[in-house]
Motif scaffolding. Structure first.
Motif, PDB file in Angstrom:
ATOM      1  N   UNK A   1       0.833  -1.182   0.000  1.00 53.86           N
ATOM      2  CA  UNK A   1       0.000   0.000   0.000  1.00 53.86           C
ATOM      3  C   UNK A   1       0.877   1.245   0.000  1.00 53.86           C
ATOM      4  N   UNK A   2       0.583   2.123  -0.921  1.00 52.04           N
ATOM      5  CA  UNK A   2       1.333   3.377  -1.003  1.00 52.04           C
ATOM      6  C   UNK A   2       0.603   4.527  -0.330  1.00 52.04           C
ATOM      7  N   UNK A   3      -0.721   4.395  -0.188  1.00 53.77           N
ATOM      8  CA  UNK A   3      -1.501   5.450   0.458  1.00 53.77           C
ATOM      9  C   UNK A   3      -2.650   4.823   1.232  1.00 53.77           C
ATOM     10  N   UNK A   4      -2.917   5.387   2.411  1.00 55.25           N
ATOM     11  CA  UNK A   4      -4.003   4.891   3.251  1.00 55.25           C
ATOM     12  C   UNK A   4      -4.906   6.056   3.635  1.00 55.25           C
ATOM     13  N   UNK A   5      -6.183   5.851   3.437  1.00 52.67           N
ATOM     14  CA  UNK A   5      -7.204   6.804   3.840  1.00 52.67           C
ATOM     15  C   UNK A   5      -7.544   6.545   5.297  1.00 52.67           C
ATOM     16  N   UNK A   6      -7.479   7.580   6.131  1.00 50.85           N
ATOM     17  CA  UNK A   6      -7.809   7.440   7.545  1.00 50.85           C
ATOM     18  C   UNK A   6      -9.058   8.246   7.851  1.00 50.85           C
ATOM     19  N   UNK A   7     -10.078   7.546   8.376  1.00 50.32           N
ATOM     20  CA  UNK A   7     -11.265   8.189   8.901  1.00 50.32           C
ATOM     21  C   UNK A   7     -11.089   8.283  10.409  1.00 50.32           C
ATOM     22  N   UNK A 101      -8.052   1.605   3.636  1.00 48.65           N
ATOM     23  CA  UNK A 101      -8.757   2.504   4.545  1.00 48.65           C
ATOM     24  C   UNK A 101      -8.587   2.014   5.976  1.00 48.65           C
ATOM     25  N   UNK A 102      -8.350   2.945   6.907  1.00 48.48           N
ATOM     26  CA  UNK A 102      -8.329   2.631   8.339  1.00 48.48           C
ATOM     27  C   UNK A 102      -9.267   3.601   9.042  1.00 48.48           C
ATOM     28  N   UNK A 103     -10.102   3.068   9.922  1.00 48.28           N
ATOM     29  CA  UNK A 103     -10.989   3.909  10.711  1.00 48.28           C
ATOM     30  C   UNK A 103     -10.579   3.859  12.174  1.00 48.28           C
ATOM     31  N   UNK A 104     -10.265   5.026  12.713  1.00 48.34           N
ATOM     32  CA  UNK A 104     -10.014   5.221  14.141  1.00 48.34           C
ATOM     33  C   UNK A 104     -11.340   5.588  14.801  1.00 48.34           C
ATOM     34  N   UNK A 105     -11.377   5.721  16.119  1.00 51.58           N
ATOM     35  CA  UNK A 105     -12.601   6.197  16.754  1.00 51.58           C
ATOM     36  C   UNK A 105     -13.031   7.564  16.225  1.00 51.58           C
ATOM     37  N   UNK A 106     -14.320   7.769  16.192  1.00 52.29           N
ATOM     38  CA  UNK A 106     -14.889   9.021  15.706  1.00 52.29           C
ATOM     39  C   UNK A 106     -16.380   9.052  15.946  1.00 52.29           C
ATOM     40  N   UNK A 107     -17.039  10.060  15.410  1.00 56.40           N
ATOM     41  CA  UNK A 107     -18.471  10.246  15.596  1.00 56.40           C
ATOM     42  C   UNK A 107     -19.258   9.957  14.332  1.00 56.40           C
ATOM     43  N   UNK A 108     -20.334  10.732  14.130  1.00 57.12           N
ATOM     44  CA  UNK A 108     -21.224  10.505  12.985  1.00 57.12           C
ATOM     45  C   UNK A 108     -20.477  10.533  11.654  1.00 57.12           C
ATOM     46  N   UNK A 109     -19.563  11.505  11.482  1.00 55.26           N
ATOM     47  CA  UNK A 109     -18.852  11.616  10.213  1.00 55.26           C
ATOM     48  C   UNK A 109     -18.027  10.385   9.903  1.00 55.26           C
ATOM     49  N   UNK A 110     -17.323   9.882  10.903  1.00 53.46           N
ATOM     50  CA  UNK A 110     -16.503   8.678  10.710  1.00 53.46           C
ATOM     51  C   UNK A 110     -17.377   7.466  10.398  1.00 53.46           C
TER      52      UNK A 110
END
Length: 193
Positions: A1-7, A101-110
């Motif tokens: 992977x060359x790029x990762x999207x983080x939410x 894609x990686x998702x960290x903790x977040x709210x409605x948007x995440x």
């Protein structure tokens, strides 16, 4: 992977472990020479991840709608920033620019972003690994809800496999690197659709 999207959250959360994990993820991206793709914000965990990447010699690309940028929540200290008109354009471009894609903790948007990207994968619009970083058991109730969706017949088990989950950054990267796309559309082929 060359790029990762983080939410992740535009808030830091109440437990310091979330900020510490965002910093650790930023450092892991730099160590692996992976470009950060994210929503372009400077607040909360978004700011922590992007600032950590930039301060440690990494690259970060932000995608932010003009109305949010005007509210002074955009991070001006990035490798690259794309300003778009709508949230839909933001989500679409973020997905186009990333390899995972990686998702960290977040709210409605995440949650909105996570479930939209899972839906796109379910429909065969992409085959990128989608990681859920379950820090401090934050996503335990969500994982239980997803398992309930399977149990009650609203989600196919193969679609449950679209998301890789770990409470450890390195383990999550390994799982994402070894991810093999799930043949989620096979059931449509069986129905002749």
């Amino acid at each position: 992977m060359e790029s990762v999207l983080v939410y992740c959250g535009a808030s830091p959360g109440t437990n310091p472990v979330y900020r510490e994990t965002a910093e650790a993820l930023g450092l892991a991206l730099v160590k692996r020479k992976i470009r950060l793709i994210y929503g372009g914000g400077s607040l909360g965990l978004m700011g922590v991840v992007s600032n950590t990447v930039m301060k440690n010699g990494g690259e970060a690309t932000g995608i932010i709608p003009n109305f949010l940028d005007k509210m002074e929540v955009g991070n001006p200290d990035l490798t690259e920033i794309h300003r778009v008109d709508t949230m839909h354009q933001r989500k679409s471009l973020m997905q186009e620019l990333c390899d995972g894609i990686i998702t960290l903790p977040g709210g409605f948007g995440s949650m909105d972003e996570l479930f939209e990207i899972l839906t796109w994968a379910q429909l065969g619009l992409h085959q990128k690994p989608i990681g859920l970083l379950n820090i401090n058991g934050f996503y335990d109730p969500l994982i239980a809800q997803i398992d309930m969706m399977v149990k009650e017949g609203f989600l196919r088990m193969e679609n449950r496999g679209l998301m890789v989950i770990s409470d450890n950054i390195e383990d999550l990267f390994i799982k994402m690197e070894n991810y093999e796309p799930v043949p989620v559309m096979k059931w449509l082929e069986k129905k002749g659709i």
